[in-house]
Design an enzyme around this catalytic site. Structure first.
Site, PDB file in Angstrom:
ATOM      1  N   LYS A 142       0.805  -1.223   0.000  1.00  0.00           N
ATOM      2  CA  LYS A 142       0.000   0.000   0.000  1.00  0.00           C
ATOM      3  C   LYS A 142       0.843   1.281   0.000  1.00  0.00           C
ATOM      4  O   LYS A 142       0.343   2.369   0.281  1.00  0.00           O
ATOM      5  CB  LYS A 142      -0.985   0.060   1.200  1.00  0.00           C
ATOM      6  CG  LYS A 142      -1.906  -1.131   1.373  1.00  0.00           C
ATOM      7  CD  LYS A 142      -2.496  -1.681   0.129  1.00  0.00           C
ATOM      8  CE  LYS A 142      -3.532  -0.823  -0.525  1.00  0.00           C
ATOM      9  NZ  LYS A 142      -4.018  -1.459  -1.796  1.00  0.00           N
ATOM     10  N   GLY A 143       2.103   1.137  -0.367  1.00  0.00           N
ATOM     11  CA  GLY A 143       2.978   2.312  -0.392  1.00  0.00           C
ATOM     12  C   GLY A 143       2.846   3.140  -1.668  1.00  0.00           C
ATOM     13  O   GLY A 143       3.197   4.323  -1.704  1.00  0.00           O
TER      14      GLY A 143
ATOM     15  N   THR B 160       3.355   1.053  -4.755  1.00  0.00           N
ATOM     16  CA  THR B 160       4.241   0.206  -5.566  1.00  0.00           C
ATOM     17  C   THR B 160       3.713   0.001  -6.987  1.00  0.00           C
ATOM     18  O   THR B 160       4.489  -0.032  -7.936  1.00  0.00           O
ATOM     19  CB  THR B 160       4.445  -1.166  -4.887  1.00  0.00           C
ATOM     20  OG1 THR B 160       3.160  -1.755  -4.647  1.00  0.00           O
ATOM     21  CG2 THR B 160       5.164  -1.022  -3.553  1.00  0.00           C
ATOM     22  N   ARG B 161       2.404  -0.130  -7.124  1.00  0.00           N
ATOM     23  CA  ARG B 161       1.846  -0.332  -8.471  1.00  0.00           C
ATOM     24  C   ARG B 161       2.053   0.917  -9.322  1.00  0.00           C
ATOM     25  O   ARG B 161       2.451   0.823 -10.485  1.00  0.00           O
ATOM     26  CB  ARG B 161       0.358  -0.703  -8.370  1.00  0.00           C
ATOM     27  CG  ARG B 161      -0.382  -0.832  -9.689  1.00  0.00           C
ATOM     28  CD  ARG B 161       0.223  -1.817 -10.668  1.00  0.00           C
ATOM     29  NE  ARG B 161       0.340  -3.167 -10.138  1.00  0.00           N
ATOM     30  CZ  ARG B 161       0.957  -4.162 -10.781  1.00  0.00           C
ATOM     31  NH1 ARG B 161       1.515  -3.963 -11.961  1.00  0.00           N
ATOM     32  NH2 ARG B 161       1.033  -5.370 -10.245  1.00  0.00           N
TER      33      ARG B 161
ATOM     34  N   ARG C 110       5.468   4.966   2.922  1.00  0.00           N
ATOM     35  CA  ARG C 110       4.370   5.922   3.108  1.00  0.00           C
ATOM     36  C   ARG C 110       4.117   6.039   4.608  1.00  0.00           C
ATOM     37  O   ARG C 110       4.407   5.079   5.343  1.00  0.00           O
ATOM     38  CB  ARG C 110       3.156   5.310   2.399  1.00  0.00           C
ATOM     39  CG  ARG C 110       1.868   6.061   2.463  1.00  0.00           C
ATOM     40  CD  ARG C 110       0.789   5.229   1.773  1.00  0.00           C
ATOM     41  NE  ARG C 110      -0.466   5.928   1.638  1.00  0.00           N
ATOM     42  CZ  ARG C 110      -1.565   5.374   1.127  1.00  0.00           C
ATOM     43  NH1 ARG C 110      -1.555   4.124   0.704  1.00  0.00           N
ATOM     44  NH2 ARG C 110      -2.671   6.073   1.030  1.00  0.00           N
TER      45      ARG C 110
ATOM     46  N   SER D  67      -4.925   2.286   4.869  1.00  0.00           N
ATOM     47  CA  SER D  67      -5.090   1.834   3.483  1.00  0.00           C
ATOM     48  C   SER D  67      -5.183   0.302   3.414  1.00  0.00           C
ATOM     49  O   SER D  67      -6.016  -0.257   2.702  1.00  0.00           O
ATOM     50  CB  SER D  67      -3.894   2.324   2.653  1.00  0.00           C
ATOM     51  OG  SER D  67      -3.907   1.769   1.376  1.00  0.00           O
TER      52      SER D  67
ATOM     53  N   LYS E  11      -6.940   1.369  -6.414  1.00  0.00           N
ATOM     54  CA  LYS E  11      -5.851   2.270  -6.028  1.00  0.00           C
ATOM     55  C   LYS E  11      -6.423   3.658  -5.820  1.00  0.00           C
ATOM     56  O   LYS E  11      -6.963   4.251  -6.760  1.00  0.00           O
ATOM     57  CB  LYS E  11      -4.772   2.315  -7.125  1.00  0.00           C
ATOM     58  CG  LYS E  11      -4.259   0.966  -7.542  1.00  0.00           C
ATOM     59  CD  LYS E  11      -3.468   0.273  -6.443  1.00  0.00           C
ATOM     60  CE  LYS E  11      -3.130  -1.136  -6.858  1.00  0.00           C
ATOM     61  NZ  LYS E  11      -2.415  -1.876  -5.842  1.00  0.00           N
TER      62      LYS E  11
ATOM     63  N   PRO F 287     -11.323   5.586  -1.096  1.00  0.00           N
ATOM     64  CA  PRO F 287     -11.569   6.481   0.046  1.00  0.00           C
ATOM     65  C   PRO F 287     -11.393   5.712   1.356  1.00  0.00           C
ATOM     66  O   PRO F 287     -11.811   4.550   1.446  1.00  0.00           O
ATOM     67  CB  PRO F 287     -13.016   6.934  -0.147  1.00  0.00           C
ATOM     68  CG  PRO F 287     -13.571   6.175  -1.305  1.00  0.00           C
ATOM     69  CD  PRO F 287     -12.500   5.325  -1.912  1.00  0.00           C
ATOM     70  N   HIS F 288     -10.734   6.328   2.302  1.00  0.00           N
ATOM     71  CA  HIS F 288     -10.501   5.669   3.604  1.00  0.00           C
ATOM     72  C   HIS F 288     -11.638   5.999   4.574  1.00  0.00           C
ATOM     73  O   HIS F 288     -12.197   7.086   4.523  1.00  0.00           O
ATOM     74  CB  HIS F 288      -9.176   6.153   4.209  1.00  0.00           C
ATOM     75  CG  HIS F 288      -7.978   5.733   3.412  1.00  0.00           C
ATOM     76  ND1 HIS F 288      -6.697   6.123   3.738  1.00  0.00           N
ATOM     77  CD2 HIS F 288      -7.852   4.958   2.316  1.00  0.00           C
ATOM     78  CE1 HIS F 288      -5.833   5.609   2.881  1.00  0.00           C
ATOM     79  NE2 HIS F 288      -6.514   4.908   2.000  1.00  0.00           N
TER      80      HIS F 288
HETATM   81  N1  LIG Z   1      -0.920   7.664  -9.296  1.00  0.00           N
HETATM   82  C1  LIG Z   1      -1.563   6.957  -8.379  1.00  0.00           C
HETATM   83  N2  LIG Z   1      -2.813   6.512  -8.605  1.00  0.00           N
HETATM   84  C2  LIG Z   1      -3.455   5.795  -7.664  1.00  0.00           C
HETATM   85  N3  LIG Z   1      -2.924   5.454  -6.472  1.00  0.00           N
HETATM   86  C3  LIG Z   1      -1.684   5.883  -6.208  1.00  0.00           C
HETATM   87  C4  LIG Z   1      -0.968   6.650  -7.140  1.00  0.00           C
HETATM   88  N4  LIG Z   1       0.234   6.931  -6.604  1.00  0.00           N
HETATM   89  C5  LIG Z   1       0.246   6.389  -5.396  1.00  0.00           C
HETATM   90  N5  LIG Z   1      -0.912   5.752  -5.151  1.00  0.00           N
HETATM   91  C6  LIG Z   1      -1.215   5.063  -3.908  1.00  0.00           C
HETATM   92  O1  LIG Z   1      -0.963   3.697  -4.087  1.00  0.00           O
HETATM   93  C7  LIG Z   1      -1.637   3.050  -3.027  1.00  0.00           C
HETATM   94  C8  LIG Z   1      -1.663   1.572  -3.284  1.00  0.00           C
HETATM   95  O2  LIG Z   1      -0.365   1.106  -3.078  1.00  0.00           O
HETATM   96  P1  LIG Z   1       0.205  -0.196  -3.754  1.00  0.00           P
HETATM   97  O3  LIG Z   1       0.061  -0.102  -5.220  1.00  0.00           O
HETATM   98  O4  LIG Z   1       1.570  -0.370  -3.238  1.00  0.00           O
HETATM   99  O5  LIG Z   1      -0.774  -1.285  -3.200  1.00  0.00           O
HETATM  100  S1  LIG Z   1      -0.528  -2.864  -3.170  1.00  0.00           S
HETATM  101  O6  LIG Z   1       0.318  -3.151  -2.021  1.00  0.00           O
HETATM  102  O7  LIG Z   1       0.061  -3.268  -4.431  1.00  0.00           O
HETATM  103  O8  LIG Z   1      -1.883  -3.433  -2.974  1.00  0.00           O
HETATM  104  C9  LIG Z   1      -2.974   3.730  -2.990  1.00  0.00           C
HETATM  105  O9  LIG Z   1      -3.456   3.624  -1.686  1.00  0.00           O
HETATM  106  P2  LIG Z   1      -4.970   3.990  -1.276  1.00  0.00           P
HETATM  107  O10 LIG Z   1      -5.127   5.449  -1.583  1.00  0.00           O
HETATM  108  O11 LIG Z   1      -5.070   3.729   0.154  1.00  0.00           O
HETATM  109  O12 LIG Z   1      -5.851   3.123  -2.123  1.00  0.00           O
HETATM  110  C10 LIG Z   1      -2.660   5.149  -3.440  1.00  0.00           C
HETATM  111  O13 LIG Z   1      -2.723   6.084  -2.407  1.00  0.00           O
END
Ligand SMILES: Nc1ncnc2c1ncn2[C@@H]1O[C@H](COP(=O)(O)OS(=O)(=O)O)[C@@H](OP(=O)(O)O)[C@H]1O
Length: 406
Positions: A163-164, A166-167, A244, A252, A369, A372-373
């Site tokens: 949830k940092g 990474t995607r 994060r 998250s 991604k 809303p929290h």
């Molecule tokens: N560009 C962009 N678009 C959407 N989301 C973004 C972006 N950059 C960072 N994030 C943040 O990525 C959070 C999800 O983290 P991960 O991709 O590492 O999640 S996972 O561990 O693979 O499930 C996700 O967490 P949440 O907001 O809690 O859903 C986002 O805050």
């Protein structure tokens, strides 16, 4: 002696003969031209022609289908490399045919990408922009048939944190022509280590000389065995950690679980062993993952600090190009991903790519991604911040970077 026939009798009798010869000549010419064409194609000089051979491409090598690739014997051992011009063309072709991110295996990554235009939502690796990729010339298949490029073990891994962000980081990096990454999370060093390195390598996309192979599996950062295992694969592996604020990270994480199991207890009741005493339940993974300093200690037993790059999850949202600049430098890549690759999507509330890998259309990450929290009780938040503060400070010290969470 037979009397000469009427005028024109001779040419009439010779006509079928010359027609026969002509037909044979045409046939020979045709087969000669066909053979020449086939030979020309096999030498991959007819790259602009999409024909039945190109149609063989199917899902592409990134799916890591077993049996498709020829494993290189060593980590950087390369199969036959094309000449510079040939390689340049292959690179262009590879870019043209790169598929959209394949279907992620991690539930948190499902629907990682969505179309910006409502109603055009495309499942990852599926239709939508993906279909335009399928229509693109696929002569890279010829490269595949000719065994161009090879599958390599990753030289760089995004090891965390869950949830940092990474995607987002991986998808941004994939825009770079010298980065090739497996879209799904392989979970090799935590769940599938017994399958062996050959299995792992076969998951990787083919790369040409100078390209970097990457993968991301955020759970590696908190897996005890992962540092030693990655070091055993190669002690030169570059490691990227997207960190994060551990409090928002925990929320998250909880939000993700809640989306799948709406009946779980509240965040506050899972956080505390004893709420009135303010005793935090560190056995809850959502809490434990955020004690970054503790996890980092394990990595530093196997890797020097310079081999780790810490990306700020907050800055990745605020200034993606700035953070990507640091990542490209760390990976020894030319700074190709810049400001002009991003735009801020107000509806999504996040930066999105103008042109992601394999698609001409702007894309944001999918609905999983940026969820809303839920609102969390302010007293619980305060206690949680107090809990993390010393660990955060230690982490700043260890990394030499203040992430500003306190
Ligand atoms: N560009 C962009 N678009 C959407 N989301 C973004 C972006 N950059 C960072 N994030 C943040 O990525 C959070 C999800 O983290 P991960 O991709 O590492 O999640 S996972 O561990 O693979 O499930 C996700 O967490 P949440 O907001 O809690 O859903 C986002 O805050």
């Amino acid at each position: 002696m037979a009397p000469p026939g009427p005028a024109g009798a001779l040419p009439t009798s010779a006509e079928p003969l010359s027609r026969n010869i002509f037909r044979k000549f045409l046939l020979t010419l045709c087969s000669l031209l066909t053979s020449l064409y086939v030979f020309y194609c096999l030498a991959e000089r007819c790259h602009s022609l999409s024909g039945p051979v190109a149609g063989l491409s199917g899902g592409g090598e990134e799916a890591g289908a077993p049996g498709r690739g020829v494993l290189a014997a060593g980590r950087r051992e390369l199969t036959r490399w094309p000449a510079a011009a040939h390689r340049k063309r292959l690179l262009q072709l590879q870019r043209a045919r790169r598929p959209r991110p394949p279907v992620p295996r991690d539930p948190g990554d499902v629907a990682a990408w969505e179309e910006e235009t409502p109603g055009l939502a495309a499942s990852p690796g599926g239709s939508g922009a993906g279909s335009s990729v399928a229509e693109a010339p696929t002569p890279g298949t010829l490269a595949l048939l000719l065994d161009e490029g090879s599958k390599q073990l990753p030289q760089a891994i995004i090891i965390g944190v869950k949830k940092g962000g990474t995607r987002a980081l991986l998808e941004f990096l994939r825009v770079h022509p010298d980065v090739r990454a497996v879209g799904a999370e392989p979970h090799f060093f935590d769940r599938s280590y017994d399958k062996g390195l050959a299995w792992y390598r076969d998951l990787m996309p083919r790369t040409l000389d100078g390209q970097i192979t990457m993968e991301k599996t955020p759970s590696y950062f908190v897996t005890r065995e992962a540092p030693a295992r990655i070091s055993a694969m190669s002690k030169d592996t570059k490691l990227i950690v997207v960190v994060r604020d551990p409090v928002t990270r925990a929320i998250s994480d909880y939000t993700q679980t809640l989306s799948k199991r709406p009946d779980i207890p509240s965040f506050e009741s899972l956080t505390f062993k004893n709420r009135s005493a303010g005793l935090i339940d560190t056995s809850w993974s959502a809490i434990q993952i955020g004690i970054y300093a503790k996890h980092l200690e394990h990595w530093l037993r196997h890797f020097p600090l310079r081999q780790l790059l810490f990306v700020s999850g907050e800055r990745l949202i605020r200034d993606p190009a700035g953070e990507l600049g640091r990542v490209q430098d760390f990976l020894g890549l030319k700074r190709i991903i810049t400001d002009k690759h991003f735009y801020f999507n107000k509806t999504k509330g996040f930066p999105c790519l103008k042109k992601p890998e394999g698609s001409p259309k702007p894309h944001c990450l999918g609905k999983t991604k940026g969820r809303p929290h839920p609102d969390i009780d302010s007293e619980a938040l305060r206690r949680l911040r107090d809990f993390y503060r010393p660990f955060n400070r230690k982490f700043y010290q260890m990394t030499g970077h203040d992430f500003g969470w306190d």
